[in-house]
Design a protein around this motif. Structure first.
Motif, PDB file in Angstrom:
ATOM      1  N   LEU A  25      -4.554  -3.350  -2.141  1.00  0.00           N
ATOM      2  CA  LEU A  25      -5.481  -3.488  -1.026  1.00  0.00           C
ATOM      3  C   LEU A  25      -6.132  -4.868  -0.999  1.00  0.00           C
ATOM      4  O   LEU A  25      -6.463  -5.380   0.073  1.00  0.00           O
ATOM      5  CB  LEU A  25      -6.545  -2.394  -1.093  1.00  0.00           C
ATOM      6  CG  LEU A  25      -6.034  -0.975  -0.844  1.00  0.00           C
ATOM      7  CD1 LEU A  25      -7.164   0.032  -1.011  1.00  0.00           C
ATOM      8  CD2 LEU A  25      -5.409  -0.838   0.536  1.00  0.00           C
ATOM      9  N   ARG A  62     -14.249  -2.003   2.525  1.00  0.00           N
ATOM     10  CA  ARG A  62     -13.596  -1.458   1.326  1.00  0.00           C
ATOM     11  C   ARG A  62     -14.322  -0.171   0.946  1.00  0.00           C
ATOM     12  O   ARG A  62     -15.536  -0.155   0.777  1.00  0.00           O
ATOM     13  CB  ARG A  62     -13.672  -2.455   0.170  1.00  0.00           C
ATOM     14  CG  ARG A  62     -12.892  -3.737   0.409  1.00  0.00           C
ATOM     15  CD  ARG A  62     -13.159  -4.718  -0.733  1.00  0.00           C
ATOM     16  NE  ARG A  62     -12.517  -5.992  -0.519  1.00  0.00           N
ATOM     17  CZ  ARG A  62     -11.347  -6.349  -1.057  1.00  0.00           C
ATOM     18  NH1 ARG A  62     -10.712  -5.510  -1.836  1.00  0.00           N
ATOM     19  NH2 ARG A  62     -10.832  -7.540  -0.823  1.00  0.00           N
ATOM     20  N   VAL A  71       0.822  -1.212   0.000  1.00  0.00           N
ATOM     21  CA  VAL A  71       0.000   0.000   0.000  1.00  0.00           C
ATOM     22  C   VAL A  71       0.856   1.261   0.000  1.00  0.00           C
ATOM     23  O   VAL A  71       2.062   1.214   0.239  1.00  0.00           O
ATOM     24  CB  VAL A  71      -0.938   0.007   1.233  1.00  0.00           C
ATOM     25  CG1 VAL A  71      -1.866  -1.201   1.206  1.00  0.00           C
ATOM     26  CG2 VAL A  71      -0.151   0.056   2.540  1.00  0.00           C
TER      27      VAL A  71
END
Length: 296
Positions: free
Chosen positions: A269, A285, A248
């Motif tokens: 992710l 999410r 990330v």
């Protein structure tokens, strides 16, 4: 008089507990508020959907302060506001979990202040940053924050990512931020007002580094350093963040925890989600958001 508004939750770049400077970014999860103002009705009654025993002092105080501040321009006599000759009700409903580090209090305060402004038909007269500061004042009044949380509140109200001086309620920087986001929230809860501010002050040198990174636009690196420092200071495991780091742009403990937020691209992710899914709690999410509080 009735009004409705909404404001998003947020994730942390820099926790303001160490130095008074903080930074946060809006997330695409919302709290909505409905406000009714009644003339001659004593008191404000608050309700949080699905939480009949929740503390509603913050949203009630937001209505009181907003009526005192902007009621006269709407033709209301608030001269007896101390005895609440102008009252009403406020009801909030939220996608933002409470006591999870995702700025639920800031989102609720912002949504409530804007809904009150909407009820007063003062939408064109109130600047968003002024509405934000009034919500921060209400949060201080009822004791739900240590710092005043102007960083969290400004990100929620304005959208994008903000850097603030929480000691002066001053906006130092704001810009747009476009990233996918992943949030892991473990089962436990942590209340901001209970955070050990003295212990957080010990990581001030790291917080100053995070501030420099944030002001240079290095938000991913900034939040990662922040997460490691404040996880240690507040007693949270850094394991979820460490597992996420190779995939990330940035990952941090959000606020005073316990949620951990990562930002990056969809592929990275997804790899983090595989690891975090094996940990107790919930995954969300979402994405960062560049518009903040809004009238409905």
């Amino acid at each position: 008089m009735e009004g409705q508004a909404a404001a998003p939750g947020a994730g942390t770049v820099l926790n303001a507990l160490a130095t008074g400077t903080g930074s946060a970014f809006a997330l695409d999860i919302e709290t909505t508020a409905e406000v009714t103002i009644q003339i001659g009705d004593g008191g404000v009654e608050g309700e949080i959907a699905g939480q009949p025993d929740a503390d509603t002092r913050l949203v009630e105080r937001c209505v009181e302060l907003a009526v005192e501040r902007w009621g006269p321009s709407a033709g209301l006599d608030t001269s007896l506001s101390d005895t609440l000759n102008v009252g009403g009700s406020v009801r909030t409903e939220s996608e933002v979990p409470t006591a999870a580090g995702l700025k639920s209090s800031s989102a609720a305060a912002n949504a409530t202040v804007l809904a009150t402004v909407d009820a007063l038909d003062a939408n064109d007269d109130v600047e968003p940053i002024d509405a934000c500061r009034l919500g921060v004042e209400a949060a201080r009044d009822v004791g739900v924050t240590v710092t005043g949380a102007f960083d969290d509140a400004s990100a929620s109200m304005l959208g994008g990512v903000t850097v603030t001086d929480n000691t002066e309620d001053e906006l130092l920087h704001r810009e747009e931020l476009n990233r996918d986001a992943l949030v892991w929230t473990p089962p436990e809860r942590a209340y901001s007002a209970d955070a050990d501010a003295e212990r957080c002050a010990l990581v001030a040198p790291m917080a100053e580094l995070v501030e420099d990174l944030a002001l240079d636009g290095e938000y991913g690196r900034a939040m990662t350093v922040n997460g490691l420092a404040f996880s240690a200071a507040l007693g949270f495991s850094a394991d979820p963040a460490v597992a996420a780091m190779p995939h990330v742009d940035g990952v941090s403990l959000s606020g005073t925890g316990p949620s951990v937020v990562a930002i990056g691209d969809t592929e990275g992710l997804a790899a983090v989600a595989e690891d975090w899914a094996d940990r107790p709690g919930q995954l969300l999410r979402t994405e960062t958001r560049n518009d903040g509080g809004r009238y409905l």
